[in-house]
Design an enzyme around this catalytic site. Structure first.
Site, PDB file in Angstrom:
ATOM      1  N   SER A   1      48.934  30.939  41.036  1.00 54.22           N
ATOM      2  CA  SER A   1      49.238  32.375  41.156  1.00 54.22           C
ATOM      3  C   SER A   1      50.738  32.663  41.269  1.00 54.22           C
ATOM      4  O   SER A   1      51.456  32.025  42.037  1.00 54.22           O
ATOM      5  CB  SER A   1      48.527  32.964  42.372  1.00 54.22           C
ATOM      6  OG  SER A   1      48.918  34.319  42.516  1.00 54.22           O
TER       7      SER A   1
ATOM      8  N   LYS B   1      36.160  38.759  44.061  1.00 58.88           N
ATOM      9  CA  LYS B   1      36.295  40.212  43.861  1.00 58.88           C
ATOM     10  C   LYS B   1      35.030  40.997  44.195  1.00 58.88           C
ATOM     11  O   LYS B   1      35.110  42.138  44.643  1.00 58.88           O
ATOM     12  CB  LYS B   1      36.706  40.507  42.413  1.00 58.88           C
ATOM     13  CG  LYS B   1      38.151  40.172  42.120  1.00 58.88           C
ATOM     14  CD  LYS B   1      38.509  40.596  40.704  1.00 58.88           C
ATOM     15  CE  LYS B   1      39.940  40.239  40.386  1.00 58.88           C
ATOM     16  NZ  LYS B   1      40.359  40.675  39.049  1.00 58.88           N
TER      17      LYS B   1
ATOM     18  N   ASN C   1      40.046  44.322  43.848  1.00 57.80           N
ATOM     19  CA  ASN C   1      41.086  43.287  43.778  1.00 57.80           C
ATOM     20  C   ASN C   1      42.167  43.529  44.824  1.00 57.80           C
ATOM     21  O   ASN C   1      43.103  42.751  44.943  1.00 57.80           O
ATOM     22  CB  ASN C   1      41.703  43.210  42.370  1.00 57.80           C
ATOM     23  CG  ASN C   1      42.636  44.369  42.082  1.00 57.80           C
ATOM     24  OD1 ASN C   1      42.532  45.431  42.699  1.00 57.80           O
ATOM     25  ND2 ASN C   1      43.542  44.190  41.153  1.00 57.80           N
TER      26      ASN C   1
ATOM     27  N   ALA D   1      32.316  40.573  29.330  1.00 59.90           N
ATOM     28  CA  ALA D   1      31.511  41.507  30.137  1.00 59.90           C
ATOM     29  C   ALA D   1      31.581  41.134  31.612  1.00 59.90           C
ATOM     30  O   ALA D   1      30.694  41.475  32.386  1.00 59.90           O
ATOM     31  CB  ALA D   1      30.063  41.495  29.640  1.00 59.90           C
ATOM     32  N   GLY D   2      32.636  40.415  32.004  1.00 57.54           N
ATOM     33  CA  GLY D   2      32.817  40.049  33.407  1.00 57.54           C
ATOM     34  C   GLY D   2      33.569  41.150  34.157  1.00 57.54           C
ATOM     35  O   GLY D   2      33.630  42.304  33.707  1.00 57.54           O
TER      36      GLY D   2
ATOM     37  N   TYR E   1      47.784  35.597  30.088  1.00 56.16           N
ATOM     38  CA  TYR E   1      49.243  35.519  29.911  1.00 56.16           C
ATOM     39  C   TYR E   1      49.749  34.085  30.015  1.00 56.16           C
ATOM     40  O   TYR E   1      50.922  33.824  29.787  1.00 56.16           O
ATOM     41  CB  TYR E   1      49.970  36.415  30.938  1.00 56.16           C
ATOM     42  CG  TYR E   1      49.601  36.128  32.364  1.00 56.16           C
ATOM     43  CD1 TYR E   1      48.570  36.832  32.977  1.00 56.16           C
ATOM     44  CD2 TYR E   1      50.263  35.149  33.092  1.00 56.16           C
ATOM     45  CE1 TYR E   1      48.203  36.564  34.278  1.00 56.16           C
ATOM     46  CE2 TYR E   1      49.908  34.882  34.396  1.00 56.16           C
ATOM     47  CZ  TYR E   1      48.873  35.590  34.982  1.00 56.16           C
ATOM     48  OH  TYR E   1      48.506  35.322  36.281  1.00 56.16           O
TER      49      TYR E   1
HETATM   50  P1  NAP Z   1      34.695  36.604  34.742  1.00 48.49           P
HETATM   51  O1  NAP Z   1      34.147  37.733  35.524  1.00 48.49           O
HETATM   52  O2  NAP Z   1      34.378  35.204  35.108  1.00 48.49           O
HETATM   53  O3  NAP Z   1      34.227  36.852  33.206  1.00 48.49           O
HETATM   54  C1  NAP Z   1      34.480  35.867  32.222  1.00 48.49           C
HETATM   55  C2  NAP Z   1      34.108  36.408  30.841  1.00 48.49           C
HETATM   56  O4  NAP Z   1      34.516  35.440  29.868  1.00 48.49           O
HETATM   57  C3  NAP Z   1      32.617  36.631  30.655  1.00 48.49           C
HETATM   58  O5  NAP Z   1      32.418  37.715  29.788  1.00 48.49           O
HETATM   59  C4  NAP Z   1      32.177  35.316  29.994  1.00 48.49           C
HETATM   60  O6  NAP Z   1      31.038  35.445  29.182  1.00 48.49           O
HETATM   61  C5  NAP Z   1      33.370  35.035  29.113  1.00 48.49           C
HETATM   62  N1  NAP Z   1      33.498  33.610  28.799  1.00 48.49           N
HETATM   63  C6  NAP Z   1      33.787  32.618  29.672  1.00 48.49           C
HETATM   64  N2  NAP Z   1      33.826  31.438  29.027  1.00 48.49           N
HETATM   65  C7  NAP Z   1      33.538  31.704  27.717  1.00 48.49           C
HETATM   66  C8  NAP Z   1      33.426  30.899  26.542  1.00 48.49           C
HETATM   67  N3  NAP Z   1      33.603  29.574  26.594  1.00 48.49           N
HETATM   68  N4  NAP Z   1      33.130  31.502  25.371  1.00 48.49           N
HETATM   69  C9  NAP Z   1      32.968  32.848  25.314  1.00 48.49           C
HETATM   70  N5  NAP Z   1      33.060  33.670  26.391  1.00 48.49           N
HETATM   71  C10 NAP Z   1      33.343  33.096  27.579  1.00 48.49           C
HETATM   72  O7  NAP Z   1      36.295  36.655  34.667  1.00 48.49           O
HETATM   73  P2  NAP Z   1      37.213  37.958  34.775  1.00 48.49           P
HETATM   74  O8  NAP Z   1      37.689  38.117  36.160  1.00 48.49           O
HETATM   75  O9  NAP Z   1      36.532  39.072  34.091  1.00 48.49           O
HETATM   76  O10 NAP Z   1      38.493  37.487  33.911  1.00 48.49           O
HETATM   77  C11 NAP Z   1      38.422  37.408  32.491  1.00 48.49           C
HETATM   78  C12 NAP Z   1      39.803  37.071  31.925  1.00 48.49           C
HETATM   79  O11 NAP Z   1      40.716  38.120  32.206  1.00 48.49           O
HETATM   80  C13 NAP Z   1      40.409  35.800  32.503  1.00 48.49           C
HETATM   81  O12 NAP Z   1      41.044  35.110  31.481  1.00 48.49           O
HETATM   82  C14 NAP Z   1      41.413  36.329  33.509  1.00 48.49           C
HETATM   83  O13 NAP Z   1      42.483  35.426  33.694  1.00 48.49           O
HETATM   84  C15 NAP Z   1      41.884  37.596  32.809  1.00 48.49           C
HETATM   85  N6  NAP Z   1      42.426  38.612  33.759  1.00 48.49           N
HETATM   86  C16 NAP Z   1      43.732  38.967  33.612  1.00 48.49           C
HETATM   87  C17 NAP Z   1      44.265  39.925  34.451  1.00 48.49           C
HETATM   88  C18 NAP Z   1      45.720  40.317  34.294  1.00 48.49           C
HETATM   89  O14 NAP Z   1      46.271  40.981  35.199  1.00 48.49           O
HETATM   90  N7  NAP Z   1      46.373  39.978  33.198  1.00 48.49           N
HETATM   91  C19 NAP Z   1      43.484  40.541  35.440  1.00 48.49           C
HETATM   92  C20 NAP Z   1      42.129  40.165  35.537  1.00 48.49           C
HETATM   93  C21 NAP Z   1      41.615  39.193  34.684  1.00 48.49           C
HETATM   94  P3  NAP Z   1      29.549  35.183  29.762  1.00 48.49           P
HETATM   95  O15 NAP Z   1      29.067  36.488  30.312  1.00 48.49           O
HETATM   96  O16 NAP Z   1      28.797  34.746  28.561  1.00 48.49           O
HETATM   97  O17 NAP Z   1      29.662  34.098  30.792  1.00 48.49           O
END
Ligand code: NAP
Length: 318
Positions: A40, A97, A118, A158-159, A253
């Site tokens: 982080s 979260k 968050n 869809a997370g 990023y």
């Molecule tokens: P999360 O709740 O765990 O959701 C993960 C998502 O990715 C789900 O839709 C999952 O699909 C999909 N996924 C995971 N592995 C996969 C694979 N091998 N192939 C296809 N789809 C896959 O995570 P989150 O908190 O939403 O975060 C998602 C992303 O956003 C992460 O990369 C995180 O670092 C980024 N993020 C960035 C910021 C920022 O400030 N820049 C803020 C928040 C999050 P399924 O439903 O099929 O498991």
């Protein structure tokens, strides 16, 4: 311990303050908690902003932002101790979260809709929950002169992050949100929840998107999957069938350029990674924690946070 060094643990928290840390009853703690959390950059960007705020209000010289690695089984204990040890604010990241909501007394409308927080603020003896990811995304798009108003948003994932993005798109009056996810049922659940959210208007089209489906020109493609976090991950979408103009935003990023962004760059499609979203969601959290103390009109130094994160990332990649 420096900001880039090992995160603190639950044991450190129980025995707070740790030996050698300049800490008194006048100090105010802020922290990001997650598992894992070592990567982080939040302490770097928040402490840089606090140093700037301290120039106009010396009270902020007593504020410090830390990172803590807290396992899911220890979340309840940790939240209680943070309150007892005078921590004013927390950021939550994976996997806390949603689970953290059990410990939150007041939830913002965004938290109610997203079913996730968050940001926590300790106020009048209780934790208040906020969600700043959607704000961060919208500001990041604005930085690139992209507006979600009247736009078609193609959301990959869809997370939790996808949920925040979709809610923000609805709030900004987008024309449609189309969702593609590896697990179709999760995308359908998200669509069902969105249609019941306070930001939904029946004028907005909500639908599933299958790879290869037609899309109107001018779409904003947002990657909110974890696909791309590993350098050899495949792209979540082949952009060759996406009509132009389009804009591609990847929430990831690190690495700075995912396969998705590389293809966009090769095709001349404007694009951005998630760094500015990280900075803006952090700035909004800091605005929430400091609202009552910041001098009138004194805004959060977003550029300082941005510079701090970029230079920390540059050091990591050297
Ligand atoms: P999360 O709740 O765990 O959701 C993960 C998502 O990715 C789900 O839709 C999952 O699909 C999909 N996924 C995971 N592995 C996969 C694979 N091998 N192939 C296809 N789809 C896959 O995570 P989150 O908190 O939403 O975060 C998602 C992303 O956003 C992460 O990369 C995180 O670092 C980024 N993020 C960035 C910021 C920022 O400030 N820049 C803020 C928040 C999050 P399924 O439903 O099929 O498991």
């Amino acid at each position: 311990m420096s900001e880039a060094a090992k995160p603190y643990t639950l044991e450190d928290l129980k025995n707070w303050p740790p030996q050698g840390l300049d800490w008194s009853a006048a100090h105010v703690g802020l922290a990001v908690i997650g598992h894992p959390i070592a990567h982080s950059l939040s302490p770097v960007m928040h402490n840089a902003a606090l140093a700037v705020l301290a120039k106009t209000n010396p009270e902020f010289s007593k504020w410090r932002y830390f990172k803590f690695d807290i396992e899911p089984k220890d979340l309840a204990a940790a939240i209680g101790i943070f309150a007892a040890k005078s921590f004013r604010g927390l950021n939550l990241t994976v996997p806390h979260k949603t689970e953290v909501l059990e410990h939150v007394s007041h939830k913002s409308a965004a938290v109610e809709d997203a079913k996730a927080a968050n940001t926590l603020k300790f106020q009048n003896g209780q934790w208040h929950g906020y969600s700043t990811d959607g704000y961060g995304l919208n500001q990041a798009l604005i930085d690139h002169r992209v507006s979600m108003t009247d736009a078609t948003v193609l959301l990959l994932g869809a997370g939790g992050a996808a949920r925040s993005a979709a809610l923000e798109a609805l709030m900004r009056g987008c024309r449609s949100v189309r969702i593609h996810n590896r697990t179709k049922s999760a995308a359908q659940t998200l669509i069902d929840d969105l249609s019941k959210s306070s930001s939904y208007s029946s004028a907005t089209e909500l639908s599933l998107y299958s790879l290869g489906d037609e899309l109107p020109a001018g779409a904003i493609v947002i990657n909110a999957t974890s696909l791309g976090l590993k350098v050899d991950d495949p792209s979540p979408l082949d952009l060759s069938k996406i009509p132009r103009p389009a804009f591609v935003f990847d929430m990831i990023y690190r690495p700075a350029q995912t396969r998705l962004l590389k293809q966009a760059a090769e095709m001349g499609i404007p694009q951005a990674n998630g760094l500015s979203m990280l900075v803006h969601q952090g700035a909004d959290s800091l605005a929430i924690w400091t609202k009552e103390i910041r001098p009138e009109g004194k805004t959060i130094p977003v550029h300082v946070m941005d510079d701090a994160v970029r230079s920390a990332l540059a050091q990591h990649t050297q």
